[in-house]
Design a protein around this motif. Structure first.
Motif, short mmCIF file in Angstrom:
data_model
loop_
_atom_site.label_atom_id
_atom_site.label_comp_id
_atom_site.label_asym_id
_atom_site.label_seq_id
_atom_site.Cartn_x
_atom_site.Cartn_y
_atom_site.Cartn_z
N LYS A 112 52.50 47.10 35.60
CA LYS A 112 53.27 48.35 35.64
C LYS A 112 52.67 49.35 36.62
N GLU A 113 51.31 49.35 36.73
CA GLU A 113 50.63 50.28 37.63
C GLU A 113 50.98 50.04 39.10
N MET A 114 51.52 48.86 39.37
CA MET A 114 51.90 48.53 40.74
C MET A 114 53.42 48.39 40.88
N GLY A 115 54.16 48.95 39.95
CA GLY A 115 55.61 48.98 40.04
C GLY A 115 56.33 47.81 39.40
N GLY A 116 55.61 46.92 38.75
CA GLY A 116 56.24 45.78 38.11
C GLY A 116 56.54 46.06 36.65
N SER A 117 57.12 45.07 36.00
CA SER A 117 57.44 45.22 34.57
C SER A 117 56.23 44.89 33.71
N THR A 140 51.95 37.38 33.81
CA THR A 140 50.57 37.58 34.21
C THR A 140 50.58 37.99 35.68
N ASN A 141 49.44 38.32 36.22
CA ASN A 141 49.38 38.68 37.63
C ASN A 141 48.18 37.99 38.28
N PRO A 142 48.16 37.94 39.61
CA PRO A 142 47.08 37.23 40.29
C PRO A 142 45.68 37.75 39.93
N GLU A 143 45.55 39.04 39.67
CA GLU A 143 44.24 39.58 39.33
C GLU A 143 43.77 39.06 37.97
N GLN A 144 44.67 38.91 37.03
CA GLN A 144 44.31 38.33 35.73
C GLN A 144 43.89 36.87 35.90
N LEU A 145 44.60 36.14 36.74
CA LEU A 145 44.25 34.74 36.97
C LEU A 145 42.89 34.63 37.64
N PHE A 146 42.62 35.51 38.59
CA PHE A 146 41.32 35.52 39.27
C PHE A 146 40.21 35.88 38.28
N ALA A 147 40.46 36.88 37.43
CA ALA A 147 39.46 37.28 36.41
C ALA A 147 39.19 36.13 35.45
N ALA A 148 40.23 35.42 35.05
CA ALA A 148 40.05 34.28 34.14
C ALA A 148 39.21 33.20 34.80
N GLU A 176 36.17 41.90 35.22
CA GLU A 176 37.19 42.92 35.46
C GLU A 176 37.51 42.90 36.95
N VAL A 177 38.76 42.64 37.29
CA VAL A 177 39.18 42.57 38.69
C VAL A 177 40.12 43.73 38.97
N GLY A 178 39.70 44.57 39.88
CA GLY A 178 40.52 45.72 40.27
C GLY A 178 41.14 45.47 41.64
N ILE A 179 42.34 45.98 41.84
CA ILE A 179 43.02 45.89 43.13
C ILE A 179 43.40 47.29 43.57
N GLY A 180 43.28 47.52 44.86
CA GLY A 180 43.65 48.84 45.39
C GLY A 180 43.72 48.80 46.90
N LYS A 181 44.07 49.94 47.46
CA LYS A 181 44.21 50.05 48.92
C LYS A 181 42.83 50.18 49.56
N THR A 182 42.72 49.59 50.74
CA THR A 182 41.49 49.70 51.53
C THR A 182 41.67 50.80 52.57
N PRO A 183 40.57 51.33 53.11
CA PRO A 183 40.68 52.36 54.15
C PRO A 183 41.46 51.90 55.38
N ALA A 184 41.46 50.59 55.64
CA ALA A 184 42.17 50.05 56.80
C ALA A 184 43.68 49.95 56.58
N GLY A 185 44.13 50.24 55.34
CA GLY A 185 45.56 50.22 55.06
C GLY A 185 46.06 49.00 54.33
N PHE A 245 45.12 45.86 51.25
CA PHE A 245 44.72 45.85 49.85
C PHE A 245 43.46 45.00 49.71
N GLY A 246 42.67 45.33 48.73
CA GLY A 246 41.46 44.57 48.45
C GLY A 246 41.19 44.54 46.96
N ILE A 247 40.24 43.72 46.58
CA ILE A 247 39.85 43.64 45.17
C ILE A 247 38.36 43.88 45.04
N LYS A 248 37.95 44.25 43.83
CA LYS A 248 36.54 44.32 43.49
C LYS A 248 36.38 43.78 42.08
N VAL A 249 35.18 43.30 41.79
CA VAL A 249 34.93 42.62 40.53
C VAL A 249 33.72 43.22 39.84
#
Length: 142
Positions: A39-44, A48-56, A85-94, A96-100
């Motif tokens: 939902k935080e990224m505009g979905g319903s 599941t989402n790719p970040e959850q799969l990566f975290a698993a 915990e896998v977070g996704i967000g915008k990078t300074p270069a424009g 998206f990136g993740i951090k764990v």
């Protein structure tokens, strides 16, 4: 950092259709899930989402690496857990990136021993080796 050759023991194969709003399945039929942006990224948030799969995957892999290290060190890690915990967000270069953030609960060892085991597991874990130098990964004792 150079890429090290890998003597492949197993290959997983997964196919996605529809990107972040579709489905992903493995060729052996063991995994078949609907993916949907949170939902935080505009979905319903219905799938599941790719970040959850990566975290698993990362938490399971790191727990396995912890087991390898514990056997070498003769440390009792029974009852331990690893949370990713896998977070996704915008990078300074424009883009998206993740951090764990990895945290481990290891009830049968002292804090110093737990920290040493986690550092060694971080050197062994294939996910850690794949992400090292590419994304921010923090490790802590829970």
């Amino acid at each position: 950092m150079s890429i090290q050759p890998v003597d492949v023991l197993y290959t997983a194969v997964a196919t996605a259709e529809g990107g972040r709003d579709g489905r992903v399945a493995t060729n052996d039929g063991q995994l078949d899930v609907v993916v949907n942006p949170p939902k935080e990224m505009g979905g319903s948030g219905a799938g599941t989402n790719p970040e959850q799969l990566f975290a698993a995957g990362y938490s399971a892999c790191f727990q396995g690496a912890l087991g390898v290290v514990a056997r070498q060190e003769k440390a009792d890690i029974s009852g331990s857990t690893v949370t990713a915990e896998v977070g996704i967000g915008k990078t300074p270069a424009g883009g998206f990136g993740i951090k764990v953030a990895l945290s481990a609960h290891i009830p049968n060892v002292d804090n110093a021993t737990a920290e040493a085991l986690l550092e060694k597991a971080h050197q062994v874990c294939p996910y850690s080796n794949a992400t090292r130098g590419n994304i921010e990964v923090t490790i802590s004792v829970a």
